[in-house]
Motif scaffolding. Structure first.
Motif, short mmCIF file in Angstrom:
data_model
loop_
_atom_site.label_atom_id
_atom_site.label_comp_id
_atom_site.label_asym_id
_atom_site.label_seq_id
_atom_site.Cartn_x
_atom_site.Cartn_y
_atom_site.Cartn_z
N LEU A 1 -5.79 7.84 -16.19
CA LEU A 1 -7.02 7.21 -15.69
C LEU A 1 -7.33 5.98 -16.51
N PRO A 2 -7.90 4.95 -15.89
CA PRO A 2 -8.25 3.76 -16.66
C PRO A 2 -9.47 4.05 -17.55
N SER A 3 -9.51 3.39 -18.69
CA SER A 3 -10.68 3.52 -19.57
C SER A 3 -10.85 2.26 -20.39
N HIS A 4 -12.01 2.10 -20.94
CA HIS A 4 -12.34 0.96 -21.80
C HIS A 4 -12.05 -0.38 -21.12
N GLY A 5 -12.35 -0.46 -19.82
CA GLY A 5 -12.19 -1.72 -19.09
C GLY A 5 -10.76 -1.99 -18.63
N GLY A 6 -9.91 -0.98 -18.64
CA GLY A 6 -8.54 -1.16 -18.18
C GLY A 6 -8.48 -1.39 -16.68
N ASN A 7 -7.32 -1.83 -16.19
CA ASN A 7 -7.15 -2.12 -14.77
C ASN A 7 -7.36 -0.87 -13.93
N LYS A 8 -8.01 -1.07 -12.78
CA LYS A 8 -8.28 0.03 -11.86
C LYS A 8 -6.97 0.52 -11.24
N CYS A 9 -7.05 1.71 -10.65
CA CYS A 9 -5.87 2.30 -10.02
C CYS A 9 -5.55 1.57 -8.71
N PRO A 10 -4.26 1.40 -8.40
CA PRO A 10 -3.87 0.78 -7.13
C PRO A 10 -4.04 1.78 -5.99
N VAL A 11 -3.72 1.35 -4.80
CA VAL A 11 -3.79 2.21 -3.63
C VAL A 11 -2.88 3.42 -3.85
N LEU A 12 -3.41 4.59 -3.50
CA LEU A 12 -2.66 5.83 -3.74
C LEU A 12 -2.01 6.39 -2.48
N GLU A 13 -2.31 5.80 -1.31
CA GLU A 13 -1.73 6.29 -0.06
C GLU A 13 -1.39 5.12 0.85
N GLU A 14 -0.24 5.20 1.50
CA GLU A 14 0.21 4.18 2.45
C GLU A 14 0.47 4.83 3.79
N THR A 15 0.28 4.05 4.85
CA THR A 15 0.55 4.52 6.21
C THR A 15 1.43 3.48 6.90
N ARG A 16 2.37 3.95 7.72
CA ARG A 16 3.19 3.03 8.51
C ARG A 16 3.46 3.65 9.88
N GLU A 17 3.82 2.77 10.84
CA GLU A 17 4.16 3.23 12.18
C GLU A 17 5.55 3.86 12.17
N CYS A 18 5.76 4.77 13.10
CA CYS A 18 7.07 5.42 13.20
C CYS A 18 7.31 5.85 14.64
N ASN A 19 8.56 6.12 14.97
CA ASN A 19 8.98 6.58 16.30
C ASN A 19 8.30 5.77 17.42
N THR A 20 8.49 4.48 17.36
CA THR A 20 7.85 3.58 18.32
C THR A 20 8.60 3.47 19.65
N ASP A 21 9.75 4.11 19.77
CA ASP A 21 10.48 4.09 21.05
C ASP A 21 9.66 4.77 22.12
N LYS A 22 9.80 4.26 23.35
CA LYS A 22 9.07 4.87 24.47
C LYS A 22 9.56 6.29 24.70
N CYS A 23 8.65 7.15 25.09
CA CYS A 23 9.00 8.53 25.38
C CYS A 23 9.72 8.60 26.72
N VAL A 24 10.87 9.27 26.76
CA VAL A 24 11.64 9.40 28.00
C VAL A 24 10.79 10.06 29.07
N LYS A 25 9.98 11.05 28.71
CA LYS A 25 9.16 11.73 29.70
C LYS A 25 8.10 10.82 30.31
N ASP A 26 7.76 9.72 29.63
CA ASP A 26 6.75 8.79 30.15
C ASP A 26 7.36 7.69 31.02
N ILE A 27 8.67 7.48 30.92
CA ILE A 27 9.32 6.44 31.71
C ILE A 27 9.39 6.92 33.17
#
Length: 192
Positions: free
Chosen positions: A96-122
């Motif tokens: 943990l930061p203390s005594h004015g140290g740098n804050k923590c960066p982002v702890l979670e990332e999100t990204r897109e996945c499986n962007t192909d069209k669904c065969v059942k929807d075509i």
């Protein structure tokens, strides 16, 4: 007197050595059950002090401690098999930061996945129907055919189409109605 001078020199040397360690501006560990933003110059005990004041005499202010985090974990399973979903990954705070140290960066990332069209929807469609009867027996008419959606809804093709038919001229019966032809005209009134 000589013993007092020797003790004074030893204390000065110890203070100098500990002071040099204190110049790193980092309180590695507090000794015993002590805590605070100031470390004593002669030992590893730490001292609290009022915010906005300086460390008491004989102590050195602990330097800033930046936040440290672990490596990224693995990406989670995508929340959709097709058609676009999301997955996340995370990391943890290790210091943990203390005594004015740098804050923590982002702890979670999100990204897109499986962007192909669904065969059942075509869109899936049936076979074309047979062509309809031509709308005229001569002079040019139109006939149509159609098909239906069997499943899906994405990218459906045209479901009906038309084409010209019986485009030959009507010449056997002058004055025949609605592009009909033949050598005989109907006897009923209003019908040709």
């Amino acid at each position: 007197m000589r013993a007092t001078a020797t003790i004074a020199v030893a204390v000065a040397l110890l203070a100098l050595a500990c002071g040099a360690a204190a110049d790193t501006k980092h309180c590695d560990e507090c000794w015993g059950k002590t805590s605070g933003p100031c470390r004593h110059n002669l030992d590893w005990s730490c001292h609290n002090y009022m915010s906005g004041t300086t460390c008491p005499p004989g102590t050195t202010e602990c330097g800033p401690i930046d936040c440290a985090v672990s490596e990224w974990g693995a990406w989670s399973k995508c929340d959709a098999d097709c058609g676009g979903g999301f997955q996340t990954r995370a990391r943890k705070v290790t210091t943990l930061p203390s005594h004015g140290g740098n804050k923590c960066p982002v702890l979670e990332e999100t990204r897109e996945c499986n962007t192909d069209k669904c065969v059942k929807d075509i869109c899936q469609v049936s076979e074309w129907s047979k062509w309809s009867k031509c709308s005229a027996s001569c002079g040019g008419g139109v006939q149509t055919r159609s098909r239906k959606v069997v499943s899906g809804f994405l990218h459906c093709p045209e479901l009906s189409e038309s084409q010209a038919c019986n485009e030959h001229s009507c010449k056997d019966c002058a004055g025949c109605r609605d592009k009909t032809s033949g050598p005989c005209m109907h006897d009923a009134a209003g019908d040709f």
